[in-house]
Design an enzyme around this catalytic site. Structure first.
Site, PDB file in Angstrom:
ATOM      1  N   HIS A   1       0.879  -1.180   0.000  1.00  0.00           N
ATOM      2  CA  HIS A   1       0.000   0.000   0.000  1.00  0.00           C
ATOM      3  C   HIS A   1       0.914   1.227   0.000  1.00  0.00           C
ATOM      4  O   HIS A   1       1.548   1.507   1.008  1.00  0.00           O
ATOM      5  CB  HIS A   1      -0.876   0.034   1.252  1.00  0.00           C
ATOM      6  CG  HIS A   1      -1.734  -1.188   1.434  1.00  0.00           C
ATOM      7  ND1 HIS A   1      -3.043  -1.245   1.022  1.00  0.00           N
ATOM      8  CD2 HIS A   1      -1.473  -2.394   1.993  1.00  0.00           C
ATOM      9  CE1 HIS A   1      -3.554  -2.434   1.317  1.00  0.00           C
ATOM     10  NE2 HIS A   1      -2.620  -3.151   1.914  1.00  0.00           N
TER      11      HIS A   1
ATOM     12  N   ASP B   1       2.353  -6.877   2.693  1.00  0.00           N
ATOM     13  CA  ASP B   1       1.240  -6.031   3.141  1.00  0.00           C
ATOM     14  C   ASP B   1       1.789  -4.731   3.739  1.00  0.00           C
ATOM     15  O   ASP B   1       1.329  -4.270   4.777  1.00  0.00           O
ATOM     16  CB  ASP B   1       0.332  -6.757   4.135  1.00  0.00           C
ATOM     17  CG  ASP B   1      -0.972  -6.001   4.367  1.00  0.00           C
ATOM     18  OD1 ASP B   1      -1.256  -5.044   3.618  1.00  0.00           O
ATOM     19  OD2 ASP B   1      -1.713  -6.361   5.310  1.00  0.00           O
TER      20      ASP B   1
ATOM     21  N   HIS C   1       1.581   3.775   8.321  1.00  0.00           N
ATOM     22  CA  HIS C   1       0.817   4.842   8.992  1.00  0.00           C
ATOM     23  C   HIS C   1       1.831   5.610   9.840  1.00  0.00           C
ATOM     24  O   HIS C   1       2.816   5.025  10.315  1.00  0.00           O
ATOM     25  CB  HIS C   1      -0.271   4.255   9.893  1.00  0.00           C
ATOM     26  CG  HIS C   1      -1.305   3.466   9.147  1.00  0.00           C
ATOM     27  ND1 HIS C   1      -2.282   4.050   8.375  1.00  0.00           N
ATOM     28  CD2 HIS C   1      -1.505   2.124   9.042  1.00  0.00           C
ATOM     29  CE1 HIS C   1      -3.044   3.111   7.835  1.00  0.00           C
ATOM     30  NE2 HIS C   1      -2.600   1.930   8.224  1.00  0.00           N
TER      31      HIS C   1
ATOM     32  N   ASN D   1      -6.581   0.772  -2.303  1.00  0.00           N
ATOM     33  CA  ASN D   1      -7.323   1.537  -1.282  1.00  0.00           C
ATOM     34  C   ASN D   1      -6.670   2.887  -0.999  1.00  0.00           C
ATOM     35  O   ASN D   1      -6.395   3.252   0.141  1.00  0.00           O
ATOM     36  CB  ASN D   1      -7.469   0.726   0.019  1.00  0.00           C
ATOM     37  CG  ASN D   1      -6.136   0.286   0.601  1.00  0.00           C
ATOM     38  OD1 ASN D   1      -5.158   0.122  -0.104  1.00  0.00           O
ATOM     39  ND2 ASN D   1      -6.103   0.097   1.905  1.00  0.00           N
TER      40      ASN D   1
HETATM   41  O1  DOR Z   1      -3.740  -3.779   8.309  1.00  0.00           O
HETATM   42  C1  DOR Z   1      -4.054  -3.469   7.161  1.00  0.00           C
HETATM   43  N1  DOR Z   1      -3.734  -2.261   6.657  1.00  0.00           N
HETATM   44  N2  DOR Z   1      -4.755  -4.326   6.422  1.00  0.00           N
HETATM   45  C2  DOR Z   1      -5.309  -3.961   5.251  1.00  0.00           C
HETATM   46  O2  DOR Z   1      -6.008  -4.747   4.653  1.00  0.00           O
HETATM   47  C3  DOR Z   1      -5.134  -2.594   4.732  1.00  0.00           C
HETATM   48  C4  DOR Z   1      -3.913  -1.993   5.271  1.00  0.00           C
HETATM   49  C5  DOR Z   1      -3.832  -0.504   5.011  1.00  0.00           C
HETATM   50  O3  DOR Z   1      -4.021  -0.122   3.853  1.00  0.00           O
HETATM   51  O4  DOR Z   1      -3.573   0.242   5.935  1.00  0.00           O
END
Ligand code: DOR
Length: 447
Positions: free
Chosen positions: A64, A305, A309, A96
Site C-alpha cells: 500500500h 502487506d 501509517h 485503497n
Molecule cells: O492492516 C491493514 N492495513 N490491512 C489492510 O487490509 C489494509 C492496510 C492498510 O491499507 O492500511
C-alpha cells in the site's frame, strides 16, 4: 568479434530452476543472455558476487503506497525506494488509496504518476466495489494492472464488497486471478463491541479466527460457483490453511513475514498499536500452522502487506488507531533470517518470494533465473549480520515493527532488468521502474 555483455555477474552461487549452482550470468539488453562459466567473456560492467547468492528478483505482490490521497504516509517514490533498498525488484500496489483505484481514470493516473518516479517495477490492482462491477472485466485488461482486488471486510479506506451477490457478480465479471482480503464484514460488525478502548490485545478477539475462516469458506464456494481463480491475501489462521489445502483448484495463498515472525499476545504487549493490522497477528498455534503451510507448499506467495501509517496516527488510543505496518524493506532480511535459523530452505525462499508470484499472477519473464528472462536479481549475503533500525527505514512512516532486531542475511544489491538500482545499501539509479507485464494482458508488439 567476441560478444560483449552489458553486465556479467560473476563468481556467485546462482539460484536456478535446476538448483543452486556456482555460475556466472551474462546480461544483454536487460535480459539474461547466458548462464555458465563466462570468465573469458567481455562485459561493459561486472559485479563480483563471490561469497554471495544471486536470487531471482524478489516480487512483493502486496504493498500500500498511499498515492494519491495520503502522501504524508507514503508515495510511489518513497515506497519504491524502500522496496529496492530492501532487495525487492517489483511490487504490486493496492487500490485503497484516495480516490480508490476503481476507474480507468484512477488507474491511468497511478500509471502516469509511477513513470520515472518509481525505482522498482510495478503493477497496480484495480479495486472492486458494488458500483464498478460492470467495468471490472475491461479494467483488469489494462496493461500495468495486477488484476482485481476485493476487500470482503472493511479495513483501511472505503473499499468494500461484502454481499454474496456482489462478490459472485465481480467473480463472474472477469478472468484473471482475483485477490481478496478475506474477513467477514457481518461478523466484524456484530463483534465491534469487543474492542477494548486502549487495549490492542483485543484486536484479534474482535477480528477473530471465525471472521477469517467463515469469509474464506464463503469466497472459495463463490469462486467455484463462478469458475474463477482467487488469491487469498494474508492468510492468518490454521483453520483457513485446512480449507485452502483442499482448494488448490481455485485458490492460491499468501501469508506475510510479520504473521510468520510475530505472535500474540507478546507482540501487542511489546509494540501496542504498532502491531495492529488486518487480519491480525494471532497466537503462536497459527504461526506454527503458517510455517507448516510454507514448508508443505500450501503457501504460494509472501507479500509484505506494506501498510505505513505515521507515528502520530499509531500513537492514538486503540481503536482510533489505523491498522497496518510497513514491511516492503524488511521482507528479505526477515525471511533470510528464518533461512539462517533453519526454518526455511533457500529454495523455498526463492519460490515464495519470486517464482510463486510469477506463477500465481502469470508474470511475463520474471521469477526465475533462466535465459531470456528479465535480468532481475536480488543479490544476498547470507552471512551478513545487522540490526534493523528505524533510522534505516526509507518509508515516510519512519518506523518498523522489527526495530532493534538483529538479522542474519541481507540484500546487498537489487538489479532490475540489468540495471543496478541498489548496491551496498545505497540507491544507484532513480526512477527506472517499468510496468510488470502479464501473460493475460500481453499487447501485440511491432507492426
Ligand atoms: O492492516 C491493514 N492495513 N490491512 C489492510 O487490509 C489494509 C492496510 C492498510 O491499507 O492500511
Amino acid at each position: 568479434m567476441t560478444h560483449r555483455f552489458d553486465l556479467i555477474i560473476d563468481g556467485g552461487m546462482v539460484a536456478t530452476p535446476g538448483g543452486i549452482v556456482a555460475a556466472d550470468i551474462g546480461v544483454s539488453g536487460g535480459r539474461i543472455a547466458q548462464i555458465g562459466s563466462l570468465g573469458s567473456s567481455q562485459a561493459v560492467n561486472r559485479y563480483n558476487a563471490s561469497g554471495l547468492h544471486v536470487l531471482p528478483g524478489v516480487i512483493d505482490s502486496q504493498c500500500h503506497f498511499r498515492e494519491p490521497g495520503n502522501e504524508h504516509k507514503e508515495d510511489l517514490e518513497s515506497g519504491s525506494r524502500a522496496a529496492v533498498l530492501g532487495g525487492v525488484t517489483a511490487i504490486f500496489e493496492m487500490p485503497n488509496t484516495n480516490p480508490p483505484t476503481t476507474t480507468r481514470a484512477a488507474l491511468d493516473d497511478k500509471l502516469s504518476r509511477a513513470r520515472e518516479r518509481m525505482h522498482c517495477d510495478y503493477a497496480f490492482y484495480v479495486g472492486a466495489s458494488p458500483a464498478n462491477i460492470g467495468a471490472l472485466s475491461a479494467l483488469e485488461q489494462v496493461p500495468g494492472t495486477a488484476g482485481v482486488k476485493a476487500f470482503l471486510g472493511s479495513s483501511t479506506g472505503t473499499l468494500l464488497l461484502d454481499r454474496d451477490e456482489d462478490i459472485l457478480a465481480a467473480l463472474k465479471a472477469g478472468h484473471r486471478r482475483m485477490a481478496v482480503h478475506s474477513e467477514d464484514e457481518a461478523r466484524l460488525n456484530e463483534r465491534k463491541s469487543l474492542r477494548v478502548p486502549g487495549d490492542p490485545r483485543s484486536h484479534p478477539l474482535w477480528r477473530d479466527v471465525e471472521v477469517a475462516r467463515r469469509c474464506t469458506e464463503r469466497v472459495l464456494d463463490l469462486a467455484r460457483k463462478a469458475g474463477r481463480r482467487v488469491h487469498i491475501l494474508h492468510v492468518t489462521t490454521e483453520e483457513e490453511i485446512e480449507l485452502l489445502a483442499q482448494a488448490r483448484d481455485v485458490a492460491t495463498v499468501e501469508t506475510t513475514p510479520q504473521h510468520l515472525t510475530l505472535s500474540a499476545p507478546e507482540c501487542y504487549e511489546r509494540l501496542g498499536t504498532y502491531a495492529q493490522m488486518n487480519p491480525p497477528i494471532r497466537e503462536s498455534r497459527h504461526r506454527d500452522a503458517l510455517w507448516r503451510a510454507v514448508e508443505q507448499g500450501v503457501v504460494d506467495v509472501i507479500g509484505s502487506d506494506h501498510a505505513p501509517h505515521t507515528r502520530a496516527e499509531k500513537d492514538k488510543s486503540y481503536p482510533d488507531t489505523p491498522s497496518g505496518m510497513p514491511g516492503v524493506q524488511t521482507l528479505v532480511t526477515i525471511l533470510l533470517n528464518h533461512v539462517n535459523a533453519g526454518r526455511l530452505s533457500l529454495e523455498r525462499f526463492v519460490d515464495i518470494t519470486s517464482t510463486g508470484a510469477a506463477r500465481t499472477f502469470g508474470i511475463v519473464g520474471k521469477g526465475r533465473i533462466v535465459r531470456g528472462y528479465d535480468a532481475d536479481f536480488t543479490i544476498v549475503d547470507l552471512k551478513a549480520k545487522k540490526r534493523i533500525e528505524n533510522s534505516w527505514i526509507a518509508s515516510k512512516c519512519g518506523w518498523t515493527p522489527f526495530d532493534g532486531m538483529q538479522t542474519t542475511g541481507w540484500a546487498v544489491a537489487t538489479i532490475i532488468r540489468g540495471q543496478t538500482v541498489m548496491r551496498d545499501g545505497a540507491l544507484q539509479l532513480s526512477g527506472a521502474g517499468a510496468p510488470v507485464r502479464f501473460l493475460e494482458t500481453l499487447e501485440p508488439q511491432g507492426t
